[in-house]
Design a protein around this motif. Structure first.
Motif, PDB file in Angstrom:
ATOM      1  N   GLU A   1     -15.482 -23.474   2.529  1.00 13.64           N
ATOM      2  CA  GLU A   1     -14.919 -22.300   1.845  1.00 13.64           C
ATOM      3  C   GLU A   1     -13.943 -23.278   0.789  1.00 13.64           C
ATOM      4  O   GLU A   1     -13.237 -24.143   1.302  1.00 13.64           O
ATOM      5  CB  GLU A   1     -14.010 -21.463   2.476  1.00 13.64           C
ATOM      6  N   LYS A   2     -13.835 -22.820  -0.563  1.00 15.32           N
ATOM      7  CA  LYS A   2     -12.918 -23.587  -1.286  1.00 15.32           C
ATOM      8  C   LYS A   2     -11.470 -23.028  -1.170  1.00 15.32           C
ATOM      9  O   LYS A   2     -11.412 -21.753  -1.040  1.00 15.32           O
ATOM     10  CB  LYS A   2     -13.565 -23.430  -2.893  1.00 15.32           C
ATOM     11  N   PRO A   3     -10.304 -23.951  -1.070  1.00 19.57           N
ATOM     12  CA  PRO A   3      -8.932 -23.472  -1.027  1.00 19.57           C
ATOM     13  C   PRO A   3      -8.731 -22.710  -2.358  1.00 19.57           C
ATOM     14  O   PRO A   3      -9.227 -23.131  -3.390  1.00 19.57           O
ATOM     15  CB  PRO A   3      -8.185 -24.973  -0.566  1.00 19.57           C
ATOM     16  N   ALA A   4      -7.673 -22.201  -2.247  1.00 20.95           N
ATOM     17  CA  ALA A   4      -7.056 -21.300  -3.220  1.00 20.95           C
ATOM     18  C   ALA A   4      -6.430 -22.339  -4.163  1.00 20.95           C
ATOM     19  O   ALA A   4      -5.827 -23.377  -3.722  1.00 20.95           O
ATOM     20  CB  ALA A   4      -5.876 -20.400  -2.706  1.00 20.95           C
ATOM     21  N   ASN A   5      -6.480 -22.133  -5.602  1.00 25.52           N
ATOM     22  CA  ASN A   5      -5.824 -23.151  -6.298  1.00 25.52           C
ATOM     23  C   ASN A   5      -4.290 -22.755  -6.653  1.00 25.52           C
ATOM     24  O   ASN A   5      -3.837 -21.840  -7.022  1.00 25.52           O
ATOM     25  CB  ASN A   5      -6.369 -22.980  -7.832  1.00 25.52           C
ATOM     26  N   LYS A   6      -3.400 -23.957  -6.053  1.00 25.05           N
ATOM     27  CA  LYS A   6      -2.127 -23.558  -6.085  1.00 25.05           C
ATOM     28  C   LYS A   6      -1.488 -23.898  -7.449  1.00 25.05           C
ATOM     29  O   LYS A   6      -2.117 -24.602  -8.214  1.00 25.05           O
ATOM     30  CB  LYS A   6      -1.358 -24.450  -5.148  1.00 25.05           C
ATOM     31  N   ALA A   7      -0.270 -23.438  -7.606  1.00 21.60           N
ATOM     32  CA  ALA A   7       0.190 -23.511  -9.131  1.00 21.60           C
ATOM     33  C   ALA A   7       0.755 -24.907  -9.321  1.00 21.60           C
ATOM     34  O   ALA A   7       1.001 -25.738  -8.525  1.00 21.60           O
ATOM     35  CB  ALA A   7       1.435 -22.376  -9.119  1.00 21.60           C
ATOM     36  N   THR A   8       0.436 -25.140 -10.614  1.00 21.19           N
ATOM     37  CA  THR A   8       0.773 -26.466 -11.115  1.00 21.19           C
ATOM     38  C   THR A   8       2.334 -26.577 -11.209  1.00 21.19           C
ATOM     39  O   THR A   8       3.071 -25.726 -11.498  1.00 21.19           O
ATOM     40  CB  THR A   8       0.147 -26.850 -12.631  1.00 21.19           C
ATOM     41  N   ALA A   9       2.797 -27.890 -10.791  1.00 23.95           N
ATOM     42  CA  ALA A   9       4.109 -28.038 -10.454  1.00 23.95           C
ATOM     43  C   ALA A   9       4.760 -28.097 -12.071  1.00 23.95           C
ATOM     44  O   ALA A   9       4.367 -28.652 -13.049  1.00 23.95           O
ATOM     45  CB  ALA A   9       4.796 -29.319 -10.130  1.00 23.95           C
ATOM     46  N   THR A  10       5.934 -27.609 -12.076  1.00 20.39           N
ATOM     47  CA  THR A  10       6.864 -27.474 -13.500  1.00 20.39           C
ATOM     48  C   THR A  10       8.196 -28.307 -13.091  1.00 20.39           C
ATOM     49  O   THR A  10       8.344 -28.699 -11.791  1.00 20.39           O
ATOM     50  CB  THR A  10       7.207 -26.289 -13.875  1.00 20.39           C
ATOM     51  N   ASN A  11       8.672 -28.582 -14.051  1.00 23.99           N
ATOM     52  CA  ASN A  11       9.834 -29.520 -14.301  1.00 23.99           C
ATOM     53  C   ASN A  11      10.976 -28.863 -13.097  1.00 23.99           C
ATOM     54  O   ASN A  11      11.923 -29.523 -12.564  1.00 23.99           O
ATOM     55  CB  ASN A  11      10.540 -29.841 -15.489  1.00 23.99           C
ATOM     56  N   ALA A  12      10.980 -27.714 -13.018  1.00 25.71           N
ATOM     57  CA  ALA A  12      12.195 -26.990 -12.504  1.00 25.71           C
ATOM     58  C   ALA A  12      11.851 -26.777 -10.820  1.00 25.71           C
ATOM     59  O   ALA A  12      12.712 -26.289 -10.033  1.00 25.71           O
ATOM     60  CB  ALA A  12      12.413 -25.416 -12.931  1.00 25.71           C
ATOM     61  N   GLU A  13      10.521 -26.818 -10.365  1.00 23.24           N
ATOM     62  CA  GLU A  13       9.952 -26.685  -8.953  1.00 23.24           C
ATOM     63  C   GLU A  13      10.733 -27.546  -8.235  1.00 23.24           C
ATOM     64  O   GLU A  13      11.080 -28.759  -8.597  1.00 23.24           O
ATOM     65  CB  GLU A  13       8.650 -26.642  -8.871  1.00 23.24           C
ATOM     66  N   LYS A  14      11.005 -27.251  -6.838  1.00 23.33           N
ATOM     67  CA  LYS A  14      11.520 -28.228  -5.841  1.00 23.33           C
ATOM     68  C   LYS A  14      10.479 -29.282  -5.732  1.00 23.33           C
ATOM     69  O   LYS A  14       9.313 -29.079  -5.386  1.00 23.33           O
ATOM     70  CB  LYS A  14      11.627 -27.371  -4.681  1.00 23.33           C
ATOM     71  N   THR A  15      10.711 -30.623  -5.723  1.00 28.15           N
ATOM     72  CA  THR A  15       9.962 -31.563  -5.443  1.00 28.15           C
ATOM     73  C   THR A  15       9.429 -31.438  -3.892  1.00 28.15           C
ATOM     74  O   THR A  15      10.218 -31.783  -3.185  1.00 28.15           O
ATOM     75  CB  THR A  15      10.552 -32.914  -5.357  1.00 28.15           C
TER      76      THR A  15
ATOM     77  N   LYS B   1      -1.202 -29.960 -20.584  1.00 26.44           N
ATOM     78  CA  LYS B   1      -1.007 -28.770 -21.812  1.00 26.44           C
ATOM     79  C   LYS B   1       0.148 -28.068 -21.410  1.00 26.44           C
ATOM     80  O   LYS B   1       1.000 -27.749 -22.367  1.00 26.44           O
ATOM     81  CB  LYS B   1      -2.201 -28.109 -22.120  1.00 26.44           C
ATOM     82  N   LYS B   2       0.443 -27.738 -20.181  1.00 29.86           N
ATOM     83  CA  LYS B   2       1.455 -26.857 -19.637  1.00 29.86           C
ATOM     84  C   LYS B   2       2.677 -27.438 -19.848  1.00 29.86           C
ATOM     85  O   LYS B   2       3.598 -26.797 -20.281  1.00 29.86           O
ATOM     86  CB  LYS B   2       1.120 -26.098 -18.510  1.00 29.86           C
ATOM     87  N   LEU B   3       2.716 -28.713 -19.512  1.00 30.47           N
ATOM     88  CA  LEU B   3       4.064 -29.540 -19.480  1.00 30.47           C
ATOM     89  C   LEU B   3       4.716 -30.228 -20.500  1.00 30.47           C
ATOM     90  O   LEU B   3       5.744 -30.392 -20.810  1.00 30.47           O
ATOM     91  CB  LEU B   3       4.008 -30.157 -18.187  1.00 30.47           C
TER      92      LEU B   3
ATOM     93  N   ASN C   1      -4.349 -35.790 -14.891  1.00 30.59           N
ATOM     94  CA  ASN C   1      -3.517 -34.401 -14.576  1.00 30.59           C
ATOM     95  C   ASN C   1      -2.828 -34.525 -13.732  1.00 30.59           C
ATOM     96  O   ASN C   1      -1.703 -33.876 -13.669  1.00 30.59           O
ATOM     97  CB  ASN C   1      -4.900 -33.399 -14.750  1.00 30.59           C
ATOM     98  N   TYR C   2      -3.111 -35.227 -12.439  1.00 29.10           N
ATOM     99  CA  TYR C   2      -2.289 -35.315 -11.130  1.00 29.10           C
ATOM    100  C   TYR C   2      -1.217 -35.997 -11.848  1.00 29.10           C
ATOM    101  O   TYR C   2       0.065 -35.892 -11.235  1.00 29.10           O
ATOM    102  CB  TYR C   2      -3.036 -36.021 -10.011  1.00 29.10           C
ATOM    103  N   LEU C   3      -1.063 -37.233 -12.357  1.00 32.38           N
ATOM    104  CA  LEU C   3      -0.209 -37.959 -12.829  1.00 32.38           C
ATOM    105  C   LEU C   3       1.015 -37.532 -13.692  1.00 32.38           C
ATOM    106  O   LEU C   3       2.024 -37.870 -13.699  1.00 32.38           O
ATOM    107  CB  LEU C   3      -0.709 -39.378 -13.588  1.00 32.38           C
ATOM    108  N   HIS C   4       0.249 -36.294 -14.400  1.00 31.18           N
ATOM    109  CA  HIS C   4       1.360 -35.519 -14.975  1.00 31.18           C
ATOM    110  C   HIS C   4       1.946 -34.383 -14.275  1.00 31.18           C
ATOM    111  O   HIS C   4       3.090 -33.609 -14.834  1.00 31.18           O
ATOM    112  CB  HIS C   4       0.674 -34.831 -16.180  1.00 31.18           C
ATOM    113  N   THR C   5       1.359 -33.869 -13.140  1.00 34.18           N
ATOM    114  CA  THR C   5       1.683 -32.593 -12.551  1.00 34.18           C
ATOM    115  C   THR C   5       2.204 -32.692 -11.236  1.00 34.18           C
ATOM    116  O   THR C   5       2.959 -31.728 -10.847  1.00 34.18           O
ATOM    117  CB  THR C   5       0.440 -31.641 -12.655  1.00 34.18           C
ATOM    118  N   ASP C   6       1.948 -33.433 -10.504  1.00 34.79           N
ATOM    119  CA  ASP C   6       2.128 -33.671  -9.316  1.00 34.79           C
ATOM    120  C   ASP C   6       3.387 -34.660  -8.852  1.00 34.79           C
ATOM    121  O   ASP C   6       3.292 -36.024  -8.976  1.00 34.79           O
ATOM    122  CB  ASP C   6       0.925 -33.989  -8.472  1.00 34.79           C
ATOM    123  N   PRO C   7       4.368 -34.280  -8.366  1.00 33.40           N
ATOM    124  CA  PRO C   7       5.591 -35.232  -8.022  1.00 33.40           C
ATOM    125  C   PRO C   7       5.130 -36.189  -6.949  1.00 33.40           C
ATOM    126  O   PRO C   7       5.905 -37.320  -7.281  1.00 33.40           O
ATOM    127  CB  PRO C   7       6.720 -34.139  -7.662  1.00 33.40           C
TER     128      PRO C   7
END
Length: 533
Positions: A31-45, A156-158, A384-390
């Protein structure tokens, strides 16, 4: 017959039951896990064991090693950080990474050799000042628009959209810039204790010539200090080469042989007519500059070894020998200088040149994907991970929590001295600096201020224009030789610099400067007609 049907029915039921039990027992693996939201600058690290912002490994992805060739001095614990990154990427995209740092002094020559020999590479650090556009035009890097659309939606989002306008050739994207300040102004940066001691009115000092009375004062009262440091031996001539930018609306455009701006445009007039260093107006500015620098040198305001020194100004700053310097400016620049000096001195700056978003500045720190990559899609996934994952970017930039730094707040760390990682500055080289942990002295609102700074910066009218030198390569080779021959006229260390300037300009004309200018003007006219806003 009835008995045979009964047996067949029982076998069918057993087969169904077997499939059902197998599905129940192995559901976690298929079963593929759900796609979690991309981190944003305002989210908790997130904490390291909770960091996730994309699907886990797709079962159909075969193992692949993504090499990352980047601008940075090799460190003692690179292998430990690589191991931790591999734990993450194996789980997410069935990949590992190979960290390949190259020291700044060797980076350009080493990477160009790797490109020329066709060595297998995936992600490669590049920049406008590392001949990115020349390498892209030679086919060293892959086009990224489709890859970014498919695997880089988090980027592209960030990232500020202006960044993605810069690294393009003929409309196609060839790199993804580091998400940081998109431009820099120029400032006069002072040691705060010196400003306070002498009550220096820094807000009224807007040109180097305004500093002359203070240079004279410090020659007498602080003789151990250098007022105007120039390290001409390394090709960095202080403010001399670009002073006419500070004193006017001119900005460089087109080729800069030997890091020398030879063609300029008045960015505020929106007149796309190019001036060159042979133009009388620019000649006069150059003449005034080099004569001023010669006067400063003769009076001892400039270091006596200006023509040969290769010492970095930061080393002299930490020794207490520099009380002011011309420096790039962005929000937090003074704190960065303080941290670079191990908090020995505090700094204050006065901005003397408006920040302008130019192609070269927006393309000043990027990762491209090499044409020799065997799996460009996986390389883009890592990017993409280097840009989105704290967790990922802070592991790469700062190392391992508890070993290389201590977490002292939700988004704040204290580096551990001599830990084996963190001595080379990677925050501006890799990924998204806006989700880096803050270090001692950096304000909580640093990244908020950077975003505001980026959004409000003035856009250069030729943003996105890239000069194609195909028709004038021979002329540029000759021009580069001339510029290099006369580079010391901007250091103050040569006698009669005005005479040498006249000699240089005659040789530039003979080398074909006007032909290059005409080709540059022709290309700008076409670009402007198609892109002016």
């Amino acid at each position: 017959m009835r008995q045979k049907k009964t047996v067949m029915l029982m076998l069918a039921m057993l087969l169904v039951l077997s499939v059902f039990l197998q599905a129940c027992s192995s559901g976690d693996g298929n079963e593929k896990p759900a796609n979690k939201a991309t981190a944003t600058n305002a989210e908790k690290t997130p904490e390291p064991d909770k960091a996730t912002n994309a699907p886990s490994a797709e079962p159909e992805l075969p193992p692949y090693e993504v090499s990352i060739v980047y601008f940075g001095t090799p460190q003692e614990d690179d292998a430990l950080v690589e191991e931790k990154l591999n734990e993450f990427f194996k789980e997410k995209i069935n990949a590992t990474v190979s960290l390949q740092p190259i020291a700044s002094s060797d980076y350009k020559s080493r990477t160009e050799l790797m490109m020329n020999t066709g060595e297998k590479m995936d992600l490669v650090f590049s920049a406008s000042w590392l001949n990115f556009f020349g390498n892209a035009s030679k086919g060293a890097y892959l086009e990224l628009d489709d890859l970014l659309e498919k695997h880089g939606q988090g980027i592209k989002k960030l990232i500020n959209p202006l960044y993605l306008e810069a690294p393009r050739l003929k409309g196609k994207l060839y790199a993804v810039p580091t998400n940081k300040e998109i431009t820099q102004g120029k400032a006069f940066t002072y040691r705060k204790d010196i400003v306070d001691k002498y009550n220096i009115p820094i807000d009224s000092i807007n040109k180097v010539i305004d500093l002359e009375p203070w240079y004279e004062k410090f020659k007498k009262e602080e003789p151990e200090m250098i007022s105007q440091y120039i390290n001409g031996g390394s090709g960095n001539f202080g403010g001399g080469l670009v002073m006419y930018e500070t004193n006017s609306n001119f900005r460089p455009i087109g080729p800069t042989p030997a890091k020398t701006p030879l063609f300029l445009i008045d960015y505020k007039s929106l007149d796309m007519t190019i001036k060159s260093v042979l133009d009388p107006e620019i000649v006069e500015l150059n003449k005034n500059e080099i004569e001023m620098f010669r006067r400063f040198y003769e009076k001892g305001y400039i270091n006596s070894d200006a023509g040969t020194s290769t010492t970095d100004v930061g080393d002299l700053r930490r020794q207490g020998k520099i009380w002011m310097q011309t420096a790039p400016w962005k929000p937090g620049a003074d704190i960065e200088a303080q941290i670079a000096d191990n908090n020995k001195y505090e700094y204050v700056s006065h901005v003397v040149e408006e920040p302008i978003v130019t192609t070269d500045l927006a393309a000043g720190s990027m990762l491209a994907i090499s044409r020799t990559s065997k799996d460009p899609e996986r390389a883009m996934m890592v990017l993409n991970y280097l840009h989105t994952d704290p967790y990922v970017i802070n592991l790469f930039v700062n190392g391992i929590e508890g070993k290389h730094y201590k977490k002292v707040g939700e988004n704040r760390i204290e580096p551990i001295a001599d830990s084996g990682y963190g001595k080379t500055a990677l925050f501006w080289v890799i990924g998204n600096q806006m989700i880096n942990y803050l270090k001692p002295g950096q304000p909580d609102d640093l990244y908020v201020n950077w975003e505001k700074f980026n959004n409000e910066a003035t856009r250069f009218p030729l943003m996105g224009f890239v000069f194609d030198d195909t028709k004038v390569k021979n002329e540029l080779t000759q021009i580069t030789a001339v510029v290099t021959e006369y580079k010391l006229i901007y250091t103050g260390a040569v006698k009669d610099p005005t005479k040498l300037l006249e000699e240089r300009n005659k040789k530039l004309k003979a080398a074909g400067l006007e032909k290059v200018q005409a080709e540059l003007q022709s290309q700008i006219n076409v670009w402007w007609a198609e892109n002016k806003k």
